[in-house]
Design an enzyme around this catalytic site. Structure first.
Site, PDB file in Angstrom:
ATOM      1  N   SER A   1       0.859  -1.172   0.000  1.00 15.12           N
ATOM      2  CA  SER A   1       0.000   0.000   0.000  1.00 15.12           C
ATOM      3  C   SER A   1       0.894   1.219   0.000  1.00 15.12           C
ATOM      4  CB  SER A   1      -0.895   0.007   1.238  1.00 15.12           C
ATOM      5  OG  SER A   1      -0.135   0.444   2.343  1.00 15.12           O
ATOM      6  N   LYS A   2       0.240   2.361  -0.101  1.00 16.47           N
ATOM      7  CA  LYS A   2       1.022   3.606  -0.138  1.00 16.47           C
ATOM      8  C   LYS A   2       1.741   3.826   1.183  1.00 16.47           C
ATOM      9  CE  LYS A   2      -1.410   5.124  -4.116  1.00 16.47           C
ATOM     10  NZ  LYS A   2      -2.712   5.299  -4.690  1.00 16.47           N
ATOM     11  N   ARG A   3       1.419   3.012   2.192  1.00 12.24           N
ATOM     12  CA  ARG A   3       2.126   3.125   3.475  1.00 12.24           C
ATOM     13  C   ARG A   3       3.467   2.375   3.476  1.00 12.24           C
ATOM     14  NH1 ARG A   3      -3.272   2.861   4.591  1.00 12.24           N
ATOM     15  NH2 ARG A   3      -3.289   0.592   4.544  1.00 12.24           N
TER      16      ARG A   3
END
Ligand code: GLU
Length: 311
Positions: free
Chosen positions: A251-253
């Protein structure tokens, strides 16, 4: 043949986004087809124009060129940012309302998530049918119809739908069990991903949709909409999800695999070589440009793993 990449500009792209973009680009270009870049910025809280510009910059760095679209929206089928296409979605909604298959919904909780692209790994909500009227096209209580804060839902049939994914093969989905009646427009006026993506792909002439496998089952909802609206459905081709070492979808995390970090560590051809190796297109991860990979690309090289772990 027209392919597309339809990122949501909610952060910098990560390796998984780039993987889907690369396969989509290769598949379209291999056939001599067009490739469209559509900016899916339906969610005003999370979308940023700056992120969209960085997506463009990252695609250009990778050598993945597009013929239509992008933030500045060149091409005959614009605008290419979903935030600017409200009038088009409104017209499609009216067409669906005319079928008598939609109804107002006053539930609050369940429709919040229901308008975003429902990645399977985020969990799925099956609508319980709380606001569903007892008969199709039936009249509604005037008092509730006039309440402005209503979402619009679409009836789904309790029957199996089948389609064939280019990589994962034959699929059977019962929409009533999979998602239930789904939201087309949220009470606050936000358009749902499922409606927007179908209208956009149809009007932009997209013939092949390539994206991560956790949207595989959404294709059934989309095919249902294509049928109701009288558009031919594109070919769906999902690609394995890239997961971190904990088995969770990137994910963008996962900042270590964001393009910001990857661009510090790799040249474009090193990164393309790695991704082509992960996909099964190359036997070894040697450096190669996207263009150079075209003669080697074939769908039959890619194995339909549900997910691929990146460590
Ligand atoms: N905008 C969606 C997302 O980034 C992808 C939708 C699609 O490719 O159909 O999750």
């Amino acid at each position: 043949m027209t392919g597309r990449f339809a990122p949501s500009p909610t952060g910098r792209m990560h390796l998984g986004n780039v993987f889907a973009a690369l396969i989509s680009w290769l598949s379209a270009r291999k056939e001599g087809g067009k490739w469209i870049l559509r900016i899916e910025d339906l969610d005003p809280q999370r979308s940023r124009i700056g992120h969209a510009r960085l997506i463009e910059d990252d695609l250009a760095w990778l050598g993945l060129d597009w013929d239509e679209g992008g933030v500045d929206g060149k091409g005959p089928n614009g605008p290419y940012c979903q935030s600017m296409r409200g009038e088009i979605y409104k017209e499609a909604l009216e067409k669906l309302q005319a079928t008598g298959l939609t109804y107002p919904c006053f539930c609050t909780r369940a429709d919040i998530m229901a308008t975003q692209a429902p990645h399977e790994s985020d969990g799925r909500v099956v609508y319980a049918g709380t606001c569903r009227p007892s008969r199709l096209g039936g009249s509604f209580d005037e008092a509730t119809v006039d309440r402005p804060e209503r979402a619009i839902r679409l009836f789904v049939p309790d029957k199996d739908m089948t389609f064939t994914d280019k990589l994962y093969g034959g699929q059977t989905v019962n929409l009533a069990a999979h998602c239930g009646d789904f939201v087309l427009r949220r009470a606050d006026g936000a358009w749902a991903y499922q409606l927007a993506v179908v209208i956009d792909d149809a009007l932009m002439g997209v013939t092949e949709v390539v994206r991560g496998s956790d949207l595989l089952l959404s294709s059934a909802q989309q095919i249902y909409l294509y049928d109701l609206l009288g558009y031919p459905a594109p070919q769906f081709a999902h690609v394995p999800l890239l997961c971190n070492e904990k088995g969770i979808r990137l994910s963008k995390r996962d900042s270590s695999l964001s393009m910001e970090e990857l661009r510090k560590e790799y040249t474009p051809s090193h990164l393309i070589g790695q991704l082509a190796y992960i996909a099964g297109i190359l036997p070894e991860p040697f450096p190669i440009s996207a263009q150079g990979l075209l003669p080697l690309f074939s769908w039959s090289a890619i194995l339909p793993h549900p997910a691929i772990t990146i460590d």
